[in-house]
Scaffold this motif. Structure first.
Motif, PDB file in Angstrom:
ATOM      1  N   LEU A 224       0.836  -1.221   0.000  1.00  0.00           N
ATOM      2  CA  LEU A 224       0.000   0.000   0.000  1.00  0.00           C
ATOM      3  C   LEU A 224       0.859   1.254   0.000  1.00  0.00           C
ATOM      4  CD1 LEU A 224      -3.187   0.481   0.207  1.00  0.00           C
ATOM      5  CD2 LEU A 224      -2.410  -1.857   0.277  1.00  0.00           C
ATOM      6  N   MET A 225       1.886   1.253   0.841  1.00  0.00           N
ATOM      7  CA  MET A 225       2.740   2.447   0.928  1.00  0.00           C
ATOM      8  C   MET A 225       3.474   2.664  -0.397  1.00  0.00           C
ATOM      9  SD  MET A 225       2.342   4.001   3.808  1.00  0.00           S
ATOM     10  CE  MET A 225       3.713   5.124   3.840  1.00  0.00           C
ATOM     11  N   LYS A 226       3.990   1.584  -0.922  1.00  0.00           N
ATOM     12  CA  LYS A 226       4.777   1.697  -2.164  1.00  0.00           C
ATOM     13  C   LYS A 226       3.925   2.241  -3.314  1.00  0.00           C
ATOM     14  CE  LYS A 226       7.661  -1.030  -5.202  1.00  0.00           C
ATOM     15  NZ  LYS A 226       7.901  -2.357  -5.702  1.00  0.00           N
ATOM     16  N   ASN A 227       2.695   1.772  -3.393  1.00  0.00           N
ATOM     17  CA  ASN A 227       1.886   2.075  -4.580  1.00  0.00           C
ATOM     18  C   ASN A 227       0.906   3.233  -4.424  1.00  0.00           C
ATOM     19  OD1 ASN A 227       2.756  -0.068  -6.488  1.00  0.00           O
ATOM     20  ND2 ASN A 227       2.134  -1.352  -4.759  1.00  0.00           N
ATOM     21  N   ALA A 228       0.720   3.701  -3.192  1.00  0.00           N
ATOM     22  CA  ALA A 228      -0.324   4.738  -3.047  1.00  0.00           C
ATOM     23  C   ALA A 228      -0.042   5.752  -1.941  1.00  0.00           C
ATOM     24  CB  ALA A 228      -1.662   4.049  -2.779  1.00  0.00           C
ATOM     25  N   HIS A 229       1.167   5.781  -1.399  1.00  0.00           N
ATOM     26  CA  HIS A 229       1.373   6.616  -0.198  1.00  0.00           C
ATOM     27  C   HIS A 229       1.073   8.086  -0.436  1.00  0.00           C
ATOM     28  CE1 HIS A 229       5.305   8.437  -1.271  1.00  0.00           C
ATOM     29  NE2 HIS A 229       5.497   7.320  -1.942  1.00  0.00           N
ATOM     30  N   TRP A 230       1.322   8.579  -1.628  1.00  0.00           N
ATOM     31  CA  TRP A 230       1.125  10.003  -1.897  1.00  0.00           C
ATOM     32  C   TRP A 230      -0.362  10.359  -2.034  1.00  0.00           C
ATOM     33  CZ3 TRP A 230       2.827   6.230  -5.052  1.00  0.00           C
ATOM     34  CH2 TRP A 230       2.126   6.016  -6.237  1.00  0.00           C
ATOM     35  N   LEU A 231      -1.209   9.338  -2.080  1.00  0.00           N
ATOM     36  CA  LEU A 231      -2.646   9.592  -2.247  1.00  0.00           C
ATOM     37  C   LEU A 231      -3.426   9.372  -0.959  1.00  0.00           C
ATOM     38  CD1 LEU A 231      -3.130   7.805  -5.696  1.00  0.00           C
ATOM     39  CD2 LEU A 231      -3.043  10.265  -5.262  1.00  0.00           C
ATOM     40  N   MET A 232      -2.732   9.103   0.129  1.00  0.00           N
ATOM     41  CA  MET A 232      -3.449   8.832   1.383  1.00  0.00           C
ATOM     42  C   MET A 232      -2.977   9.772   2.489  1.00  0.00           C
ATOM     43  SD  MET A 232      -1.653   5.321   2.790  1.00  0.00           S
ATOM     44  CE  MET A 232      -1.610   4.356   1.294  1.00  0.00           C
ATOM     45  N   ASP A 233      -3.878  10.025   3.442  1.00  0.00           N
ATOM     46  CA  ASP A 233      -3.518  10.782   4.651  1.00  0.00           C
ATOM     47  C   ASP A 233      -3.335   9.841   5.837  1.00  0.00           C
ATOM     48  OD1 ASP A 233      -3.916  13.509   3.531  1.00  0.00           O
ATOM     49  OD2 ASP A 233      -5.940  12.750   3.251  1.00  0.00           O
ATOM     50  N   GLY A 234      -4.012   8.707   5.756  1.00  0.00           N
ATOM     51  CA  GLY A 234      -3.918   7.741   6.850  1.00  0.00           C
ATOM     52  C   GLY A 234      -3.953   6.338   6.298  1.00  0.00           C
ATOM     53  N   LEU A 235      -3.381   5.422   7.061  1.00  0.00           N
ATOM     54  CA  LEU A 235      -3.401   3.998   6.695  1.00  0.00           C
ATOM     55  C   LEU A 235      -3.816   3.234   7.939  1.00  0.00           C
ATOM     56  CD1 LEU A 235      -2.765   1.707   4.662  1.00  0.00           C
ATOM     57  CD2 LEU A 235      -0.396   1.786   5.467  1.00  0.00           C
TER      58      LEU A 235
END
Ligand code: AHR
Length: 495
Positions: A224-235
């Motif tokens: 998730l971090m590798k592929n979408a980190h710039w699009l999320m505020d929280g995980l």
């Protein structure tokens, strides 16, 4: 070995986000229906359908944020079924939880009213598993668009002129499991797609939370971090404290031997390792710690109470649960640089709840009282603590006997919370306040403890386990000498 704590009263490590004290209410068993929502026509005193006793109890603990409508229910929920005149709302089957009829009487407007009454932030979890991108996008438009649009106009027709403020939005729940049984690669792509249409309208800025890992699935976090980190505020991250085997028998909430007490403490403490390891992966892609770890499901999960619907997850709550809550908060505080929100599962009548109800009766659980004792840490500055503790031993296994965290609030008051997890032995703690002369301080405190491991509150005896004044702290040699009884949670106030 002596228990020693040094609190560096002048070393602040950042704010303890008040959202660490968040809650979760799902359409599951008697949480929403009966527990929170009784309907306007109920004989139970209510405010527009929301029961007043539960409301007042939750207002007292200052619930900062409330997650809804699930859980697994979220990925089967179609929000359009839950708006408009109640008599026209679709009746559906809650297939995940007990197969009961869901009449959709508690929908978006009712949830937003609840949050307004609690003065808390709504945290809505959208449907990725069985819903469309359009459906999710239109829900956000319905709630937050100010101008003229099909969804905003529909909201007005349903009685709400102004848009609501909606900050927290989850893009699916447990998408590795009940939310679609997806692989992380597939969910990461879906996350990227769905979140694109979760729009910011006007001044409303949505904090987007991606569905995260189960327990120690570090690969999920990595992908998730590798592929979408710039699009999320929280995980998110989910971890429950289950003393037994999840499928073969979790253990009873009330009727348990001492080794189950011990293993419950051990498993609760495991949260620290999980946060550390998931954080390390997040650090790789987000060294500035912009993305919050959102632990939006945690707490004890035992076998349901005998004779109750297995799909309703109704369990009692003992002093053991109070210790589990205190241990979690000390861990969350000490990871405040990454943990921005947590949501205990669940608010009323489900799993490790704050409140149990039976008809018009309501009781507060030992867990509720810990939330009450710890609320002083909300938005306070975390203080640096050095500590060394003796061990709690059973059958050759050991755990640290005590855990601690400390904070300083805006008025300069210091709060120290300590948990003694030992079910048999008290603990003496030497506490040094570096930067302060203990002799010049005023110390008071609150304690929750019990005589027996399974002490709990019932509808007949609602106050068996409740906080009382703590008198076990004294100044000695410019330090505080603290006597913690076995099985106790203490919060000290130092002024
Ligand atoms: O809290 C009960 C359930 O636990 C939730 O619905 C789900 O997300 C998790 O598995």
């Amino acid at each position: 070995m002596a228990n020693q704590v040094i609190i560096n009263t002048d070393i602040q490590k950042g704010k303890i986000n008040k959202n660490i004290y968040g809650h979760f209410a799902e359409h599951l068993g008697r949480c929403i229906y009966e527990g929170i929502w009784v309907g306007e026509d109920s004989s139970i005193p209510n405010t527009k359908g929301i029961r007043n006793d539960v409301l007042a109890a939750l207002q007292n603990i200052k619930v900062p944020v409330l997650r809804w409508p699930g859980g697994c229910f979220a990925d089967e929920y179609h929000w359009k079924d839950g708006i408009g005149p109640k008599e026209n709302r679709k009746r559906m089957v809650n297939t995940h939880w007990g197969g009961v009829v869901e009449n959709n009487h508690f929908g978006t407007h009712e949830f937003m009213l609840l949050c307004e009454l609690l003065e808390c932030e709504p945290y809505i979890c959208g449907n990725v598993g069985s819903g469309t991108v359009q459906e999710m996008s239109e829900w956000v438009e319905y709630m937050t668009f100010e101008g003229e649009s099909p969804m905003a106009n529909w909201r007005r027709e349903n009685g709400r002129e102004e848009p609501w403020k909606l900050k927290y939005f989850g893009v699916g729940n447990e998408n590795w499991g009940c939310g679609g049984n997806m692989r992380p690669e597939y969910y990461a792509d879906l996350y990227r797609r769905y979140q694109t249409y979760v729009r910011n309208y006007g001044n409303n800025k949505v904090y987007k939370i991606a569905g995260g890992a189960n327990v120690d699935d570090y690969n999920w976090t990595e992908v998730l971090m590798k592929n979408a980190h710039w699009l999320m505020d929280g995980l998110s991250l989910h971890y429950y404290t289950v003393p037994g085997d999840f499928w073969l028998g979790k253990g009873s909430a009330v009727d348990f031997p001492e080794d189950e007490w011990f293993i419950t403490m051990k498993k609760a403490l495991h949260m620290d390792e999980l946060i550390t390891k998931h954080s390390t992966i997040m650090d790789k892609y987000d060294p500035q710690k912009r993305i919050g770890m959102i632990i939006d499901e945690w707490g004890t999960w035992f076998d349901v109470e005998p004779g109750t619907n297995p799909g309703f997850l109704y369990q009692q709550n003992t002093i053991r649960d109070a210790l589990v809550a205190g241990l979690h908060f000390n861990i969350f505080h000490n990871h405040a640089d990454r943990v921005q929100m947590t949501n205990i599962a669940q608010t009323v009548n489900v799993l490790q709840s704050m409140i149990l109800t039976e008809g018009e009766k309501m009781i507060l659980t030992p867990t509720y009282h810990v939330f009450d004792m710890y609320k002083v840490h909300q938005d306070a500055e975390l203080l640096a603590v050095d500590s060394s503790f003796g061990t709690y031993e059973l059958n050759g296994e050991t755990l640290p006997q005590v855990t601690v965290s400390a904070s300083k609030n805006a008025e300069g008051k210091i709060h120290v919370s300590l948990c003694n997890i030992d079910h048999q032995n008290g603990a003496e703690v030497d506490l040094e306040l570096r930067g302060l002369n203990a002799a010049n301080t005023k110390v008071s405190g609150t304690i929750i403890t019990a005589e027996t491991m399974n002490a709990h509150n019932t509808f007949e005896q609602p106050d068996t386990v409740k906080p009382t004044e703590f008198t076990g702290a004294a100044v000695a040699n410019n330090k505080l000498a603290i006597k913690l009884p076995a099985m106790s949670v203490v919060t000290l106030v130092i002024e």
